[in-house]
Every structure is written in C-alpha cells, then in structure tokens.
Design a protein around this motif. Structure first.
Motif, PDB file in Angstrom:
ATOM      1  N   UNK A 178       0.819  -1.210   0.000  1.00  0.00           N
ATOM      2  CA  UNK A 178       0.000   0.000   0.000  1.00  0.00           C
ATOM      3  C   UNK A 178       0.855   1.264   0.000  1.00  0.00           C
ATOM      4  N   UNK A 179       0.262   2.338  -0.490  1.00  0.00           N
ATOM      5  CA  UNK A 179       0.884   3.653  -0.473  1.00  0.00           C
ATOM      6  C   UNK A 179      -0.199   4.712  -0.623  1.00  0.00           C
ATOM      7  N   UNK A 180       0.071   5.896  -0.073  1.00  0.00           N
ATOM      8  CA  UNK A 180      -0.842   7.035  -0.271  1.00  0.00           C
ATOM      9  C   UNK A 180      -0.362   7.937  -1.397  1.00  0.00           C
ATOM     10  N   UNK A 220     -11.278  11.256   4.268  1.00  0.00           N
ATOM     11  CA  UNK A 220     -10.401  10.123   4.554  1.00  0.00           C
ATOM     12  C   UNK A 220      -9.255  10.166   3.554  1.00  0.00           C
ATOM     13  N   UNK A 221      -8.199   9.434   3.842  1.00  0.00           N
ATOM     14  CA  UNK A 221      -7.021   9.405   2.987  1.00  0.00           C
ATOM     15  C   UNK A 221      -7.061   8.158   2.120  1.00  0.00           C
ATOM     16  N   UNK A 222      -6.929   8.342   0.818  1.00  0.00           N
ATOM     17  CA  UNK A 222      -6.999   7.218  -0.120  1.00  0.00           C
ATOM     18  C   UNK A 222      -5.634   6.541  -0.224  1.00  0.00           C
ATOM     19  N   UNK A 268      -9.406   1.189   3.792  1.00  0.00           N
ATOM     20  CA  UNK A 268     -10.077   0.842   5.048  1.00  0.00           C
ATOM     21  C   UNK A 268      -9.054   0.632   6.155  1.00  0.00           C
ATOM     22  N   UNK A 269      -8.047  -0.185   5.894  1.00  0.00           N
ATOM     23  CA  UNK A 269      -7.118  -0.561   6.958  1.00  0.00           C
ATOM     24  C   UNK A 269      -6.270   0.619   7.424  1.00  0.00           C
ATOM     25  N   UNK A 270      -5.965   1.531   6.506  1.00  0.00           N
ATOM     26  CA  UNK A 270      -5.113   2.662   6.876  1.00  0.00           C
ATOM     27  C   UNK A 270      -5.898   3.837   7.445  1.00  0.00           C
ATOM     28  N   UNK A 271      -7.213   3.768   7.424  1.00  0.00           N
ATOM     29  CA  UNK A 271      -8.037   4.808   8.042  1.00  0.00           C
ATOM     30  C   UNK A 271      -8.744   4.311   9.297  1.00  0.00           C
ATOM     31  N   UNK A 392       7.151   2.022   7.562  1.00  0.00           N
ATOM     32  CA  UNK A 392       6.608   1.804   6.219  1.00  0.00           C
ATOM     33  C   UNK A 392       5.126   1.455   6.272  1.00  0.00           C
ATOM     34  N   UNK A 393       4.424   2.021   7.246  1.00  0.00           N
ATOM     35  CA  UNK A 393       3.025   1.678   7.441  1.00  0.00           C
ATOM     36  C   UNK A 393       2.117   2.856   7.114  1.00  0.00           C
ATOM     37  N   UNK A 394       1.168   2.620   6.243  1.00  0.00           N
ATOM     38  CA  UNK A 394       0.097   3.581   5.955  1.00  0.00           C
ATOM     39  C   UNK A 394       0.635   4.990   5.737  1.00  0.00           C
ATOM     40  N   UNK A 395       1.631   5.090   4.847  1.00  0.00           N
ATOM     41  CA  UNK A 395       2.213   6.397   4.535  1.00  0.00           C
ATOM     42  C   UNK A 395       2.204   6.625   3.034  1.00  0.00           C
TER      43      UNK A 395
END
Length: 395
Positions: A178-180, A220-222, A268-271, A392-395
């Motif tokens: 994942x990445x934002x 929310x952040x995609x 979902x998981x990162x928000x 390296x998590x949800x960034x």
C-alpha cells in the motif's frame, strides 16, 4: 504335453496374479482411514488459511490444479468458477473434487453455486471478495488468514512451510502492499466516476464513465496498492460486520472507482486506527513488471524458475495454462505428483507411481518445514522488522 504345460503355467500365473492383487486391495481397504483425524486450533497448533480461488470460462482444470497445490486438511477453500463458465465445466470441477480422498474425508472445499458476473475493472470484484469472506466466516471461523488466488497464480511453498512460518506471526498482521502516493492514479483512477454494470445487468458490458470528475476525498485518505493480499480474519470481520461505519462508507465510495480492488482494503485498513499498526507493506507475491508497469505482470516461464524459487515469496503470478514451469514447481518445490495434493507431514501412505501418499493420513495438526520455509521466513522477518519500526506503514 508341451502345449498343456504352457496352458497350465498361464492359468496358474493368472490365478496367482489375481490373488496377489486381491490381497493388496484387502490390505489397502483395511488400512485406509475413512474418517479424518481431529483438527485442532489454538495457540499450540499451526495456523489455518482460508483460500478463495477464482477463475472464469475454461479455468476449471486450472482451479483444480491450484487447489491440489495449496491443499491442506486444516485450511478452508472456496472455489469460484465465473458466471461465464459452462455447466459442463462446473460438473467437471465437482467430479474432480470427488476424486480426492482427503477432500471427501475432511469436507473443507466448497464451490460457489450462485455466482455473479464480474467486470474486469469494476467494483463487482470487491463485492465478490466480500461475499466470499462472508461465506468463509459462516462456514468456519477457525481460520486465521484469508488468501485470494486466481487461476493464473501458483504457490512457491508447501502448506507445511506456510503454516510453519506463520506460526510465529501475530494473527492480527495483514500483508498488504500500500501507499498514499497516488501519482497518476489520482487523475486516472480516483477522480473519474464509473459505474460497474455487472452489479445490475445480467450480461457483461464495459464500465460506464461519467463525463464529470469528482475531487479527491478529504474526509479520509486514499491508499492504493496490489490487489493481492494476505488479510487477517480480525480485519475482515471488521470489514464485514463493521462496528463503526467506515467500511460501508468506503464501499459506497469505491463502488464508483476504477479498479477498486486496488484501493478498498488498503484505504479501510489505513483509516481504521485499530488496524493501522497491523499492516505489513508487502503482498508475498513474486511478479515481474514492466517499467513503467502495465496492467498485468509478465507471464513467468522456465527461464524465471531459479530466481522465482529463491525469491522468498509464498506465491507467484502469472502463468500460462499448463506452462512447463508449473511442472518444475510441482517437481522441485512442492514434490507433488500429477492429480495429487501437495504432500505434507499429515500424509502417511508410502507414495509411489501408483499410490497417492496423501490417500491416508495421520495427525493433521503436525507440520514439517522444508527448505523453502527458510527463504519465506527471511522475507517475513524483514517485513516484521519494518512493522515493529513503523517506518513503512500507511504512509
């Protein structure tokens, strides 16, 4: 007299061979195990996986082969042969499943009966995955991780190896690339408004695209990433039962996003604060991409085998139908015979060219790691180091 002796010799030979074969059959019937051994779950037993295996028209044999490659009595399996498949293909798949002794005994493989039509790039794929998760949760809630595979995928490790390595992993951990950093996807995937006709039309058609675009969300952040994941049961229970409204809100939003399977679970998981720190930024797949990447990775061949086998990945993608490299994986890594499940510590029969080593079994709660387990363990250890450092998590 010579002719009579030859006739008598032939007669005695036939009788002896018949008695010998009858004796072998009797021994086999006496020693076979019609009932499965008890499957136990908990902290002192290996983890279990729920597999959702999908394919379309002409994929029934590929789905069956993939099932045999990833089969273990402790796991749960749901097979999805698409709406475009023929009735003959469905019957063939069911017939193949009935030919596997362990599948019959443990009853841990189900075939989705009523299937919905899917669009290649639409939200109907997310709907199908959530449907599969719901079924697997209803059938059996003792599994720990959910793995979705397509007929184009294949494992690079045995299930004994996978269970052995994951036994030391916290059961709340999710493997999701994942990445934002949306980059070009923001203008080409997130902002366009599409409608997936597979959600409401019986026939398959292309996505409908609106002339207007919508702004990128700020409520929310995609996040985006690989659609191939290994997700924990606890996270998927949250997505299905949603004790807050986030999973449903995001499902409504991504219903109108191109390739929503590359965004939905990631966002979902990162928000969701309680799951943000459970993410490992990797999908455990071996793939070779163009640069810049195209829609799908390269088809893997025999030339890729050595690098693939040393990659430390659990699965690889994608393969052509019956490509010789699949036979190499069966022979060199899985030690699996044709039309047989991958053997593990649970198999007790002495295998030969005419005997399936997994036609009989002992304790299915015991696993034995092979040489590939070390490579996967190194991969998992590196991922978990990133998880612990939270770099390296949800960034």
């Amino acid at each position: 007299m010579g002719a009579e002796k030859k006739w008598l010799f032939t007669l005695f030979s036939v009788v002896f061979l018949s008695v010998f074969l009858l004796l072998l059959y009797s021994i086999s019937a006496f020693t076979s195990k019609p009932f499965p051994s008890a499957i136990r779950h908990g902290a002192h037993y290996p983890p279990a996986f729920a597999y959702y295996i999908t394919g379309g028209r002409g994929d029934n044999n590929r789905i069956f082969r993939l099932l045999l490659a990833v089969y273990h009595p402790r796991n749960r399996y749901l097979l999805h042969l698409g709406a475009d498949a023929t009735d003959a293909e469905r019957l063939s798949l069911l017939s193949d499943l009935k030919s596997v002794p362990a599948v019959n005994a443990f009853g841990n493989v189900d075939v989705l009966g009523k299937v919905d039509r899917l669009s290649d790039n639409g939200a109907s794929k997310i709907a199908a995955t959530l449907h599969a998760v719901s079924i697997l949760l209803k059938l059996d809630r003792t599994w720990n991780w959910f793995v979705e595979l397509s007929a184009l995928d294949y494992p690079l490790i045995t299930q004994d190896d996978l269970s052995h390595v994951f036994a030391s992993v916290n059961k709340s951990v999710n493997f999701i690339d994942h990445t934002s950093d949306l980059a070009w996807k923001e203008s080409q995937r997130i902002k366009p408004i599409v409608v997936d006709p597979a959600l409401y039309l019986a026939r398959r058609t292309q996505l409908f695209t609106a002339t207007e675009k919508r702004p990128t969300p700020d409520a929310f952040k995609v996040f985006t990433g690989s659609p191939w994941t290994v997700l924990s049961r606890s996270f998927l229970e949250y997505c299905i039962f949603g004790w807050d409204n986030l999973p449903r809100i995001l499902l409504m939003y991504f219903n109108n996003v191109i390739l929503s399977e590359e965004c939905y679970f990631h966002t979902v998981i990162c928000n969701a604060p309680e799951f943000t720190n459970t993410t490992v930024n990797g999908d455990l797949r071996y793939m070779i991409w163009d640069s810049p990447p195209k829609m799908e990775p390269h088809f893997l061949t025999v030339a890729d085998f050595d690098q693939m086998a040393q990659s430390g990945a659990a699965f690889a993608r994608q393969f052509k139908r019956d490509d010789p490299v699949l036979d190499m994986v069966d022979r060199e890594i899985l030690k699996r015979g044709r039309f047989r499940v991958t053997p593990g510590a649970w198999c007790s029969s002495h295998g030969s060219w005419w005997t399936d080593p997994c036609s009989e079994w002992d304790d299915v709660n015991v696993v034995k790691a092979g040489p590939q387990a070390k490579k996967l363990d190194e991969t998992i250890t590196n991922f978990l180091d990133d998880l612990n450092s939270q770099t390296n998590q949800c960034k």
